[in-house]
Scaffold this motif. Structure first.
Motif, short mmCIF file in Angstrom:
data_model
loop_
_atom_site.label_atom_id
_atom_site.label_comp_id
_atom_site.label_asym_id
_atom_site.label_seq_id
_atom_site.Cartn_x
_atom_site.Cartn_y
_atom_site.Cartn_z
N ARG A 86 76.97 25.09 -44.84
CA ARG A 86 77.80 25.00 -45.96
C ARG A 86 78.57 23.68 -45.89
NH1 ARG A 86 76.58 28.02 -49.79
NH2 ARG A 86 76.54 30.23 -49.37
N LEU A 124 68.46 20.02 -50.29
CA LEU A 124 70.06 20.49 -50.59
C LEU A 124 70.09 21.90 -51.39
CD1 LEU A 124 71.59 17.33 -51.92
CD2 LEU A 124 72.54 18.74 -49.94
N CYS A 173 71.65 29.95 -47.27
CA CYS A 173 72.99 30.34 -46.85
C CYS A 173 73.18 31.57 -47.73
CB CYS A 173 74.18 29.46 -47.41
SG CYS A 173 74.24 28.06 -46.31
N SER A 233 77.91 16.98 -50.63
CA SER A 233 76.91 16.59 -51.07
C SER A 233 76.89 16.94 -52.61
CB SER A 233 75.66 17.23 -50.54
OG SER A 233 75.46 18.70 -50.91
N ALA A 237 77.21 25.31 -54.03
CA ALA A 237 77.38 24.83 -52.72
C ALA A 237 78.18 25.95 -51.99
CB ALA A 237 77.57 23.49 -52.62
N LEU A 248 76.69 21.02 -47.33
CA LEU A 248 76.55 21.14 -48.76
C LEU A 248 77.73 20.80 -49.58
CD1 LEU A 248 74.42 24.62 -48.61
CD2 LEU A 248 73.53 22.41 -49.30
N THR A 249 79.00 21.38 -49.16
CA THR A 249 79.94 20.94 -49.95
C THR A 249 80.43 19.35 -49.91
OG1 THR A 249 81.51 21.30 -47.67
CG2 THR A 249 81.07 23.21 -49.19
N TRP A 263 77.02 22.24 -59.40
CA TRP A 263 76.45 22.27 -57.86
C TRP A 263 77.50 22.62 -57.01
CZ3 TRP A 263 73.07 23.06 -54.68
CH2 TRP A 263 73.26 22.51 -53.26
N PHE A 264 78.80 22.26 -57.29
CA PHE A 264 79.89 22.81 -56.16
C PHE A 264 80.33 24.14 -56.26
CE2 PHE A 264 81.97 22.51 -60.38
CZ PHE A 264 82.91 23.48 -60.28
N THR A 289 72.95 28.94 -57.48
CA THR A 289 72.20 28.26 -56.48
C THR A 289 70.80 28.41 -56.80
OG1 THR A 289 74.16 28.86 -54.52
CG2 THR A 289 71.77 28.30 -53.65
N THR A 291 68.69 24.70 -49.04
CA THR A 291 69.83 24.98 -48.05
C THR A 291 70.82 26.00 -48.50
OG1 THR A 291 69.06 23.04 -46.61
CG2 THR A 291 71.27 24.24 -46.24
N ALA A 292 71.13 25.72 -49.56
CA ALA A 292 72.08 26.79 -50.43
C ALA A 292 71.57 28.06 -50.68
CB ALA A 292 72.53 25.90 -51.65
#
Length: 184
Positions: free
Chosen positions: A64, A109, A116, A70, A82, A67-68, A78-79, A89, A112-113
């Motif tokens: 995370r 990216l 999580c 990026s 993330a 991700l935050t 996206w935020f 996501t 990976t989100a």
């Protein structure tokens, strides 16, 4: 007899050199095909290299963190993804996978989100992980085993994170209600 060492570094004796004896030895070492092993993988590659049961809560925090900090161009929400919104996501990951000329970084990216969210207990995210890994079996045969690990993963081990999208919605409602109650 003991030799006295000077306190001045420029007057101290220099240690023996560890460099190759000659230029030809140097080129021989440089041209050798030596396999390189990287002991720690980058968090953005965890989704395609680690089985589900090897991920821990600390790994979610590390991922995370990346991700935050990026962004994915063309994904305005996206935020939220993330930060942990599973629906956004998953949507971003599906769009990233379908895009033409897409780079592996964008897919890494987005996935990976999804990783999580799956580790936090979202079943849909775990199924998407299995599906995306199954699609990669032509590229990397290890992905078949990783895909199967996501199908049998029990995500109840990690506590779910608070939904930030719900927090954002609740903050925006009072202003919308005031505008509705305003006289015409």
């Amino acid at each position: 007899m003991c030799r006295k060492v000077s306190a001045n570094p420029s007057k101290r004796p220099s240690p023996p050199s560890q460099s190759p004896a000659s230029q030809s030895d140097f080129f021989a070492c440089a041209q050798a095909n030596v396999p390189v092993t990287i002991p720690v993988q980058h968090p953005l590659s965890w989704w395609r290299t680690r089985p589900a049961d090897q991920c821990k809560e600390a790994d979610v925090r590390i991922a995370r963190h990346f991700l935050t900090r990026s962004a994915i161009i063309g994904e305005p929400h996206w935020f939220l993804g993330a930060a942990g919104d599973a629906a956004i996501t998953i949507g971003v990951a599906l769009r990233a996978q379908r895009r033409k000329g897409n780079t592996l970084v964008t897919v890494d990216l987005a996935m990976t989100a999804v990783l999580c969210c799956a580790l936090e207990g979202d079943v849909t995210a775990a199924l998407l992980m299995a599906s995306m890994l199954k699609l990669r079996t032509d590229i990397d045969p290890r992905c078949k085993i990783l895909s199967d690990s996501w199908l049998i993963y029990k995500a109840a081990t990690l506590p779910p994170q608070p939904r930030r999208r719900a927090l954002l919605r609740s903050r925006s409602r009072p202003s919308q209600e005031r505008s509705r109650k305003a006289p015409p």
